[in-house]
Design a protein around this motif. Structure first.
Motif, PDB file in Angstrom:
ATOM      1  N   ARG A  64       1.101  -1.169  -3.456  1.00 15.50           N
ATOM      2  CA  ARG A  64       0.219  -0.052  -3.113  1.00 15.50           C
ATOM      3  C   ARG A  64      -0.401   0.327  -4.138  1.00 15.50           C
ATOM      4  O   ARG A  64      -0.347   1.589  -4.610  1.00 15.50           O
ATOM      5  CB  ARG A  64       0.231   1.111  -1.982  1.00 15.50           C
ATOM      6  N   VAL A 107      -9.487  -1.238  -4.621  1.00 19.79           N
ATOM      7  CA  VAL A 107      -8.952   0.174  -3.457  1.00 19.79           C
ATOM      8  C   VAL A 107      -9.892   0.883  -2.641  1.00 19.79           C
ATOM      9  O   VAL A 107      -9.132   1.801  -1.913  1.00 19.79           O
ATOM     10  CB  VAL A 107      -8.191   0.811  -4.931  1.00 19.79           C
ATOM     11  N   ASP A 131      -5.358   1.537   1.096  1.00 16.84           N
ATOM     12  CA  ASP A 131      -4.943   2.732   0.365  1.00 16.84           C
ATOM     13  C   ASP A 131      -4.316   2.705  -0.907  1.00 16.84           C
ATOM     14  O   ASP A 131      -2.782   2.044  -0.497  1.00 16.84           O
ATOM     15  CB  ASP A 131      -4.158   3.788   1.248  1.00 16.84           C
ATOM     16  N   GLU A 144      -3.069   2.845  -5.197  1.00 19.59           N
ATOM     17  CA  GLU A 144      -3.314   3.148  -6.890  1.00 19.59           C
ATOM     18  C   GLU A 144      -3.606   2.393  -7.347  1.00 19.59           C
ATOM     19  O   GLU A 144      -2.953   1.245  -8.164  1.00 19.59           O
ATOM     20  CB  GLU A 144      -1.721   4.033  -7.083  1.00 19.59           C
TER      21      GLU A 144
END
Length: 312
Positions: free
Chosen positions: A189, A242, A246, A248
């Motif tokens: 993630r 992204v 989901d 960063e």
């Protein structure tokens, strides 16, 4: 036709061989199988666990064409053991080309690399520009190209300079930009991009394998061809990921500003048309991961696997 595919158990070969079989060809698949064998059983497929460096042991009897994919793939792996890289990616190619000529093979397709140009400032890197390879990997590709072109009067020689390949294969690679960034997002993630402004050319694995089929079917198309249809930055690739996962996105400084681009107008003029994109590759990787059909295995990272298994 009866076709010899070297490096047949690799990332591209594992997608290409079933297509050759589906098109009615007989296939001899030659590979060291360092990373395993994901090819299907088939009555018209012979799989040989064999080193391309043992050229004298390669049986070309009844072979109509050669698709030569075998090499020590990518810069880090090539630099791991330069002697091995030159033996596999250059010397073996030279010996195989010579043997092919001596035994009357009339068709030779060679997988070179779009990285043979080195770093260019030009926005349109065409086949006419000078070759200034940087790493052991792309130096061996340049040398092999020159050797093969010397046989152009003896047989059909088709040289492909592919962009970075992306997309799904049963013998997956998760150490190439699109695949790697997508897997980072899915597993962690979080995507870390170093720099991000570096441009890389890309081609979907379905398109590069379809190109080899196209060349086998069109022996009149000879010479050297770039094969890449999306020159986009690493940061652009990460942003595309992204948007779909989901995760960063973290951008950190990089001391590697090198950008690579290629122009493939010469290939498009032959009538070949790509059918898939980087976005397709991202979608397919996400879908396979969610279905449990794709996992992050060490052998899908060439350098890590070679180091862990003392293969260099």
């Amino acid at each position: 036709m009866k076709i010899l595919v070297t490096g047949a158990c690799g990332y591209k070969g594992t997608v290409l061989v079933p297509k050759l079989l589906a098109n009615g060809h007989d296939v001899v698949a030659l590979d060291t199988q360092w990373f395993g064998n994901f090819l299907p059983d088939h009555e018209r497929l012979q799989v040989l666990e064999q080193d391309v460096r043992d050229t004298h042991a390669i049986d070309l009897n009844d072979i109509d064409a050669i698709v030569h994919l075998a090499s020590i793939a990518n810069d880090p792996c090539g630099d791991l053991n330069p002697k091995l890289t030159w033996e596999v990616s250059a010397l073996a190619t030279m010996q195989l080309a010579d043997k092919a000529k001596r035994e009357g093979i009339k068709h030779f397709v060679y997988a070179s690399s779009g990285s043979v140009y080195g770093v260019k400032e030009e926005t349109q890197v065409t086949e006419e520009l000078s070759l200034e390879p940087i790493s052991e990997y792309n130096k061996t590709k340049m040398v092999s190209e020159r050797v093969l072109l010397s046989y152009a009067n003896e047989m059909t020689v088709q040289i492909v300079r592919p962009a970075t390949v992306c997309g799904l294969s049963k013998r997956m690679r998760l150490d190439v930009s699109v695949n790697m960034l997508t897997m980072q997002a899915l597993e962690n993630r979080r995507i870390t991009v170093f720099g991000g402004d570096q441009t890389r050319p890309n081609i979907h694995i379905e398109d590069i394998t379809n190109l080899y089929l196209f060349l086998l079917d069109n022996p009149q198309v000879t010479g050297v061809f770039n094969a890449g249809f999306e020159n986009i930055s690493i940061l652009d690739i990460a942003n595309r990921v992204v948007e779909k996962v989901d995760a960063e996105l973290v951008v950190t400084p990089s001391n590697d500003p090198r950008s690579y681009r290629i122009n493939s107008d010469k290939l498009l003029a032959t009538g070949f048309k790509p059918s898939k994109t980087v976005n397709d590759a991202i979608d397919e990787i996400i879908a396979a991961y969610k279905l449990g059909a794709l996992k992050n295995e060490t052998r899908f990272h060439n350098l890590k696997w070679m180091q862990a298994n003392n293969l260099a």
